[in-house]
Design an enzyme around this catalytic site. Structure first.
Site, mmCIF file in Angstrom:
data_model
loop_
_atom_site.group_PDB
_atom_site.id
_atom_site.type_symbol
_atom_site.label_atom_id
_atom_site.label_comp_id
_atom_site.label_asym_id
_atom_site.label_seq_id
_atom_site.Cartn_x
_atom_site.Cartn_y
_atom_site.Cartn_z
ATOM 1 N N ASP A 362 38.781 38.204 39.525
ATOM 2 C CA ASP A 362 39.912 38.743 38.767
ATOM 3 C C ASP A 362 39.445 40.011 38.056
ATOM 4 O O ASP A 362 38.248 40.255 37.898
ATOM 5 C CB ASP A 362 40.407 37.701 37.753
ATOM 6 N N TYR A 553 45.804 40.104 35.398
ATOM 7 C CA TYR A 553 46.435 39.132 36.302
ATOM 8 C C TYR A 553 46.305 39.525 37.771
ATOM 9 O O TYR A 553 47.286 39.682 38.480
ATOM 10 C CB TYR A 553 47.909 38.933 35.929
ATOM 11 N N HIS A 554 45.042 39.637 38.234
ATOM 12 C CA HIS A 554 44.768 39.997 39.620
ATOM 13 C C HIS A 554 43.884 38.951 40.311
ATOM 14 O O HIS A 554 42.860 39.311 40.905
ATOM 15 C CB HIS A 554 44.075 41.361 39.699
ATOM 16 N N PRO A 555 44.201 37.662 40.262
ATOM 17 C CA PRO A 555 43.335 36.680 40.929
ATOM 18 C C PRO A 555 43.377 36.838 42.444
ATOM 19 O O PRO A 555 44.435 37.007 43.036
ATOM 20 C CB PRO A 555 43.931 35.334 40.495
#
Length: 642
Positions: A362, A553-555
């Site tokens: 992330d 919020y970049h999983p």
């Protein structure tokens, strides 16, 4: 549907002077719920079970009306694209399943982006407690927003259109994934794109006339260009950062159209939903497992819950998981595909042992670097805010048609960077200074103020190339409930050191004439959990990073793409799940390593390429795109642009 904002009443139960808990905030939420709480898709599609029941054939021994050629799980950034592209083949029937509801109009207002977080269209996930991150957050957990709605996280995100660096994709290919070099994927970026700022971009790298409109916002306040000028004073060049280079600054483009968010639902599904009779869309339909024949290991359908009932649907050709980097691994594990020791804890029969859920990455960042504004604050009265809301409703213009200072982007290198790629990206977030210094945790938990209004800017260094890796596991108390997210943020010391270097570089902005003349100042009030260290020291910034951790919020990475000899790989270069026939994963979870930029545009690209891989497999024809000419010889005709 009726959208519901996050419940502030419990968070604001204690006495506080934080204005997010003031009566005017509750009145604001009531107003926007009344004005924007509905969905235009409900008006267009009054029957949520549109077009079901005209195919009544037996399949695999099951007599069922729910029989399709393809089933796409998740109507998010990837799933909407896949459903659109597969239904271009008129004789293929496609079922698109979405666990959430229709997309509400409130999500279409750019400045309302914070309002969607932890609302009824957010899964509401949180990380598990960790000794090196989120220490000051409630329960030691950081919220990880994920869209539970048509459009998925493209309905919930901050709309930034940035692809990362070309070498990110070359790195995927070099790891044993043929067909994923930047040269291979650029045609798919261009295919989806309808770029409306021809004068601001390098046309070789962009598309015109695609489904997904990309453009700058129609509104910039006075801080925006001053911040770009400040970066330029520090030696950063302003240019199109979706090209073959990245380090510099830019006014960002976004996935919007004429002042409104354009999610993948709005771009790829809404135009075709009632026009293609081979597409069926079901909302509020949560998939709990893929149906896999345990003897021949063939995916034959899915099981999902809808309206309190358990339903099965069958796929003649393929099941495609596009549920995202947190839910796709969960569904695979519930289906018997994953780590054997993990599945056996839940008495799940192991059909195929794979490293599902591992390799979680992330883009972490932090709160704490706060610039106070003197002459250029954009705060307004309650009456002025309501006037702006009414004006936006009529015109789709004004302050609410943008995201304030978040439009400004910069990529830089710290002393830990190698090669030509950035290791830090800066996000400039609108902030209320008094609220933040009063209670930084409560302020973050109750943040619903439109991004247009602020008297401070939170400078967030984003860790682009994390060394730390996390894992997604099934919930011990309820395997079908919220998955357990072990982010392991800052587990590797270099990640923490890089973050601190990013902080220190950002402070150079205050030395520029562009910001100095406007009275920008560093807010030097120590954060409550970090008072033991001198403000501004490396130790202080390390404490802020570990205590006031946050994310953009970049999983990604939990169903890793890799060659067969890579024991950590879950899918091959054609996105097929190893050991299971007729099952693919097409979403952010397949990324071997996280790209150095925002992930929404790459996920749309992955979906475009994945759709072509499916067509190639089943239509038995070569649909590979021809090699692109070199940039110097490429021209865009006026017809192509228009």
């Amino acid at each position: 549907m009726s959208w519901m904002p996050r419940d502030l009443s419990s968070l604001c139960a204690v006495h506080t002077t934080v204005t997010n808990c003031a009566p005017s905030t509750f009145l604001f939420l009531q107003l926007i719920t009344a004005l924007f709480g509905g969905s235009r898709d409900n008006k267009l599609n009054p029957n949520p079970f549109y077009n079901f029941g005209h195919n009544n054939h037996a399949f695999g021994g099951h007599a069922s009306e729910l029989e399709y050629d393809f089933i796409v799980v998740g109507a998010g950034s990837a799933g909407c694209v896949v459903a659109n592209r597969l239904t271009e083949i008129h004789h293929w029937r496609v079922l698109l399943l979405e666990a959430g509801d229709e997309e509400p109009e409130v999500a279409e207002v750019p400045a309302f982006a914070p309002v969607g977080l932890r609302s009824s269209i957010d899964w509401g996930y949180e990380t598990q407690p960790s000794p090196r991150s989120c220490l000051a957050r409630d329960g030691g957990r950081c919220p990880w927003a994920r869209g539970k709605v048509m459009g998925g996280s493209s309905t919930l995100n901050y709309m930034i259109y940035n692809r990362g660096h070309p070498l990110d994709y070359d790195e995927w290919a070099a790891a044993g994934n043929p067909g994923w070099k930047f040269r291979d994927v650029l045609p798919y970026f261009r295919k989806s794109e309808d770029n409306r700022n021809y004068d601001r971009i390098d046309p070789y790298y962009h598309g015109f006339g695609g489904y997904q409109t990309v453009e700058i916002f129609p509104y910039q306040d006075s801080n925006v260009y001053s911040l770009i000028d400040a970066y330029k004073e520090l030696g950063l060049e302003e240019f199109d950062q979706n090209t073959d280079r990245q380090i510099g600054t830019s006014l960002l483009q976004h996935t919007t159209r004429d002042g409104e968010r354009l999610s993948t639902n709005g771009a790829f599904i809404r135009p075709i939903r009632n026009k293609r009779d081979n597409l069926d869309v079901r909302t509020n339909a949560q998939v709990t497992k893929v149906l896999i024949d345990p003897h021949n290991k063939i995916a034959i359908g899915v099981q999902f819950r809808q309206n309190g009932k358990v339903v099965e649907a069958y796929a003649r050709k393929e099941v495609i998981l596009s549920a995202g980097a947190l839910n796709s691994p969960q569904i695979l594990m519930l289906s018997g595909v994953g780590p054997a020791d993990e599945l056996q804890k839940f008495n799940i029969d192991v059909i195929q042992e794979l490293a599902v859920g591992y390799n979680l990455q992330d883009h972490a960042t932090m709160d704490g670097v706060l610039f106070g504004l003197n002459k250029t604050a954009t705060t307004v009265t309650d009456e002025e805010r309501e006037e702006d809301i009414r004006y936006y409703q009529r015109t789709r213009r004004g302050p609410l048609s943008s995201t304030g200072p978040l439009q400004v982007n910069a990529f830089v290198q710290t002393l830990f960077a190698t090669g030509d790629r950035a290791d830090i990206q800066y996000s400039l977030d609108a902030t209320d200074v008094r609220n933040f210094i009063t209670d930084p945790v409560l302020t973050a938990a109750t943040a619903v103020t439109p991004l247009a209004y602020y008297d401070g800017i939170m400078v967030r260094p984003i860790l682009l190339n994390p060394k730390s890796r996390g894992v997604v596991r099934l919930n011990y108390s309820d395997p079908e409930g919220a998955p357990l997210l072990f982010a392991n943020t800052f587990q590797e010391q270099q990640d923490l050191l890089t973050m601190v270097e990013g902080v220190k570089q950002s402070l150079n902005l205050l030395r520029t004439h562009s910001l100095g003349k406007l009275g920008y100042q560093l807010v030097d009030v120590p954060l409550p959990d970090c008072t033991r260290d001198p403000f501004g020291s490396d130790e202080y910034w390390q404490c802020c990073a570990m205590s006031y951790t946050t994310t953009i919020y970049h999983p990604v990475g939990t169903c890793k793409m890799g060659p067969k000899n890579d024991k950590s790989a879950v899918v091959d270069a054609k996105l097929r799940v190893y050991g299971i026939k007729n099952l693919r994963v097409i979403d952010a979870s397949i990324m071997p390593t996280i790209i150095r930029g925002n992930t929404n545009a790459p996920v749309i690209m992955i979906a475009e390429k994945g759709s072509d891989l499916i067509k190639h497999a089943w239509l038995k024809e070569n649909i590979d795109l021809h090699s692109l000419p070199p940039p110097s010889s490429y021209q865009v005709s006026e017809n192509e642009y228009h």
